[in-house]
Scaffold this motif. Structure first.
Motif, PDB file in Angstrom:
ATOM      1  N   ARG A  53      -7.657 -33.642  48.027  1.00 49.73           N
ATOM      2  CA  ARG A  53      -6.653 -34.690  47.821  1.00 49.73           C
ATOM      3  C   ARG A  53      -5.958 -34.362  46.509  1.00 49.73           C
ATOM      4  O   ARG A  53      -6.610 -34.112  45.499  1.00 49.73           O
ATOM      5  N   GLY A  54      -4.640 -34.356  46.536  1.00 49.96           N
ATOM      6  CA  GLY A  54      -3.860 -34.113  45.333  1.00 49.96           C
ATOM      7  C   GLY A  54      -2.872 -35.239  45.107  1.00 49.96           C
ATOM      8  O   GLY A  54      -2.388 -35.845  46.064  1.00 49.96           O
TER       9      GLY A  54
ATOM     10  N   ARG B 119       1.348 -38.077  47.218  1.00 58.07           N
ATOM     11  CA  ARG B 119      -0.022 -37.647  47.532  1.00 58.07           C
ATOM     12  C   ARG B 119       0.052 -36.445  48.459  1.00 58.07           C
ATOM     13  O   ARG B 119       0.933 -36.372  49.319  1.00 58.07           O
TER      14      ARG B 119
ATOM     15  N   VAL C  91     -15.229 -30.792  42.418  1.00 56.45           N
ATOM     16  CA  VAL C  91     -14.318 -30.630  41.279  1.00 56.45           C
ATOM     17  C   VAL C  91     -13.220 -31.685  41.223  1.00 56.45           C
ATOM     18  O   VAL C  91     -12.809 -32.238  42.236  1.00 56.45           O
ATOM     19  N   GLU C  92     -12.797 -31.949  40.025  1.00 52.50           N
ATOM     20  CA  GLU C  92     -11.558 -32.662  39.743  1.00 52.50           C
ATOM     21  C   GLU C  92     -10.780 -31.705  38.864  1.00 52.50           C
ATOM     22  O   GLU C  92     -11.301 -31.193  37.869  1.00 52.50           O
TER      23      GLU C  92
ATOM     24  N   ARG D 204      -3.093 -33.982  39.956  1.00 54.79           N
ATOM     25  CA  ARG D 204      -4.535 -34.270  39.868  1.00 54.79           C
ATOM     26  C   ARG D 204      -5.138 -33.984  41.238  1.00 54.79           C
ATOM     27  O   ARG D 204      -4.702 -34.553  42.232  1.00 54.79           O
ATOM     28  N   PHE D 205      -6.128 -33.117  41.258  1.00 54.32           N
ATOM     29  CA  PHE D 205      -6.774 -32.739  42.510  1.00 54.32           C
ATOM     30  C   PHE D 205      -8.245 -33.120  42.466  1.00 54.32           C
ATOM     31  O   PHE D 205      -8.886 -33.052  41.416  1.00 54.32           O
ATOM     32  N   SER D 206      -8.781 -33.467  43.625  1.00 52.04           N
ATOM     33  CA  SER D 206     -10.227 -33.591  43.800  1.00 52.04           C
ATOM     34  C   SER D 206     -10.561 -32.882  45.103  1.00 52.04           C
ATOM     35  O   SER D 206      -9.790 -32.938  46.060  1.00 52.04           O
TER      36      SER D 206
ATOM     37  N   LEU E 295      -6.970 -30.676  37.032  1.00 54.73           N
ATOM     38  CA  LEU E 295      -5.640 -31.097  36.579  1.00 54.73           C
ATOM     39  C   LEU E 295      -4.761 -29.865  36.451  1.00 54.73           C
ATOM     40  O   LEU E 295      -5.201 -28.826  35.967  1.00 54.73           O
TER      41      LEU E 295
END
Length: 188
Positions: free
Chosen positions: A75-76, A87, A41-42, A55-57, A44
């Motif tokens: 990671r955000g 980050r 996922v990505e 923004r997260f992945s 927002l």
């Protein structure tokens, strides 16, 4: 008349067997898991503050009862007015109502000031990131070109301008720095 009753009973008996057979062999619906699970996922997040976006992945996002858990390779990044501000790295982040974030522990890199924060650690308690206030952690380790150390009961805004801590053990180099900025894109 007896013949009609027998025929009617035979018909009812045949329909009963047919209905029983249909119910027995029809597929039963599989129990569904509660919530939603998304892979790769990505994500927002737009908190109430104007101009702020996260923004997260991650490998996976799970929604259960209106609470979102983002986990695995997480990671955000926090952007303010479309500029990268910080980050965030954590094993998992839970997005709570009000868009506050909760993690078992996290590492944060703040570009302005070149801060690297280790917020809590396994077994030391959870980290809370309140969108309108900043970081809350039971323990912190801070590294920056002009500051190093650790403390308990840590609270800070996102820019590290207002810091509160219990039992601080910080070092400030006299007239120098501990070294160059190690945060990618950061500045002291």
């Amino acid at each position: 008349m007896v013949g009609r009753v027998r025929a009617l009973l035979a018909l009812l008996l045949a329909l009963g067997f047919l209905l029983g057979w249909l119910l027995r062999v029809s597929p039963r619906p599989l129990p569904q898991e509660a919530g939603v699970r998304l892979k790769g996922v990505e994500f927002l997040l737009f908190p109430e503050e104007e101009g702020v976006e996260w923004r997260f992945s991650a490998q996976e996002m799970v929604e259960e009862g209106g609470v979102f858990r983002i986990q695995g390779g997480l990671r955000g990044e926090r952007y303010v007015e479309d500029r990268l501000d910080l980050r965030l790295f954590a094993p998992q982040v839970t997005v709570e109502p009000g868009d506050n974030l909760r993690a078992p522990f996290a590492q944060v890199e703040i570009l302005k000031g070149c801060f690297r924060l280790q917020l809590s650690a396994p077994g030391k308690g959870e980290v809370l990131i309140r969108q309108k206030e900043g970081f809350f952690a039971p323990w912190v380790r801070i590294e920056a070109p002009n500051l190093r150390g650790e403390a308990l009961g840590f609270r800070s805004d996102f820019g590290m301008e207002r810091i509160e801590a219990e039992s601080p053990r910080f070092e400030f180099p006299a007239g120098g720095t501990f070294g160059p900025c190690t945060v990618e894109g950061g500045s002291s």
